[in-house]
Design an enzyme around this catalytic site. Structure first.
Site: not given
Length: 437
Positions: A193, A271, A273, A315, A348-349
């Site tokens: 893969h 597969p 995603r 993501r 808070c980032e």
């Protein structure tokens, strides 16, 4: 069957009435998954590859909810598991051990004994794992081969080549065979893969290299070519896989390879995603709209703060991933002229921003005027979004809802609570049988 698996074409993403009703009933933030889309994606892959000896394994790390696993089981998918808990989740959903394939980069003797006892096929990703499998009493295995090159949407999703940790490097296969022979382990399958989001040319080249490696394994009955089928998140930049051309090429190669080997060799694909990405959306509410000014007095950025963040979709922060985003008003009304907006989360980032590029730079998007109370709809969250969620800032996790094929909705995961966030802290245990520490 279509080659374009675009997340923007999701029926849920486009349906204002449905979105408003879901938020009214289940509140936000909210994950929404579409059963019909998942089933359609499964059937697309099956129809694309007419090879007679095919099994498609769902890479369940993409989205491992029980409701999703049961759809996969119903659609005839098998399972690719990356942890012992994913194995057990699949068993709970109704899969048999034969239908589960285990590929984990780490390993313990206890886990391998469990897998051997259940007769789950282990895909060894190192020579050390072959040794461990022998100690656990294993008599057969698959091996994951790093073919020396990889390809993917970015470096984090590239799973082949010298910079990848995955698999046994192709120049060490003789050592892998020797390790297996020492324990009397038959190598019955090989796996490769190369990455998520790869293109047809790279896919077919690695397919050919994998079949070349396969000729060196006399006990071989299965070739697993992994996953990595691309999904169109951004119609401007992303290219779909020509799915029918891909399937026809795999079928022809496997028919020729089986004839060469003098027996039917099973083809497996993994597969993840592709089967679920376009089946999920994330709903949230705009809670603040504010702007900044540059030092020279020019306009800075217009920020929209929504009641979700990288704890519910990491993501963009992790990979610079693009997700289509739109806003709808709670009810139909006229709005002002479009403006550039940066969509940011409530954590808070500083990196809690959804509209960024791969380098983390802010990338505003042009949208109609956004007001507090508007509903954010983010597409393409079916894969590696819910699965990577966290309770950062002690925020509760969203509920998850499934849209059934008949259009009805069903809650498949309740909203989190503070009790859930704290459930493993020893100081809050009230169970008299809890370990004393």
């Amino acid at each position: 069957m279509t080659d374009v698996n675009s997340v923007e074409d999701s029926r849920v993403y486009q349906d204002d009435h449905l979105i408003r009703s879901l938020v009214a009933q289940y509140h936000s933030p909210l994950y929404v998954f579409d059963a019909a889309a998942i089933r359609a994606n499964c059937r697309t892959v099956k129809q694309a590859v007419p090879y007679a000896h095919l099994h498609i394994r769902y890479a369940c790390k993409a989205l491992s909810l029980q409701a999703v696993l049961k759809i996969m089981l119903d659609e005839g998918m098998w399972i690719d598991a990356s942890s012992i808990n994913e194995v057990h989740r699949a068993l709970i959903a109704g899969f048999t051990p034969e239908q589960i394939y285990y590929t984990g980069e780490g390993a313990t003797l206890g886990v391998y004994r469990d897998l051997v006892e259940r007769d789950v096929l282990v895909n060894c990703t190192s020579i050390d794992q072959i040794d461990l499998l022998g100690q656990a009493g294993g008599t057969r295995c698959s091996i994951r081969i790093n073919p020396g090159e990889g390809h993917g949407a970015n470096t984090q999703t590239n799973t082949g080549g010298p910079s990848s940790k995955h698999g046994i490097y192709f120049d060490q296969l003789d050592a892998a065979k020797a390790a297996a022979a020492q324990y009397g382990i038959r190598i019955t399958a090989i796996h490769s893969h190369i990455g998520s989001g790869t293109d047809l040319g790279h896919w077919l080249r690695i397919k050919d290299k994998t079949l070349d490696f396969a000729r060196g394994f006399p006990d071989l009955d299965t070739v697993n070519l992994g996953g990595g089928l691309p999904v169109v998140y951004n119609k401007t930049n992303d290219q779909p896989m020509p799915i029918r051309e891909w399937g026809a090429a795999l079928t022809q190669s496997m028919q020729e390879f089986s004839a060469e080997m003098g027996r039917d060799i099973e083809l497996q694909l993994e597969p993840g995603r592709f089967l679920v990405a376009n089946a999920g959306v994330l709903l949230a509410e705009a809670q603040a709209v504010k702007s900044t000014t540059n030092a020279d007095g020019s306009d800075g950025f217009n920020f929209v703060i929504v009641n979700t963040g990288l704890n519910h979709n990491i993501r963009p922060a992790l990979y610079g991933s693009y997700h289509p985003i739109r806003f709808i008003a709670p009810k139909d009304e006229n709005r002002g002229a479009p403006r550039d907006y940066v969509i940011a989360g409530y954590l808070c980032e500083s990196g809690d921003v959804f509209t960024v590029d791969a380098a983390g730079n802010l990338r505003p998007r042009v949208m109609d005027e956004i007001r507090v109370g508007d509903i954010m709809v983010m597409a393409g969250v079916g894969a590696y979004v819910h699965a990577l969620k966290s309770e950062y800032n002690s925020m509760n996790l969203p509920a998850s809802v499934m849209i059934m094929e008949d259009g009805t909705t069903r809650m498949i995961e309740r909203r989190g609570t503070l009790e859930d966030v704290m459930r493993r802290e020893a100081e809050v245990y009230q169970d008299e049988n809890a370990p004393k520490i």
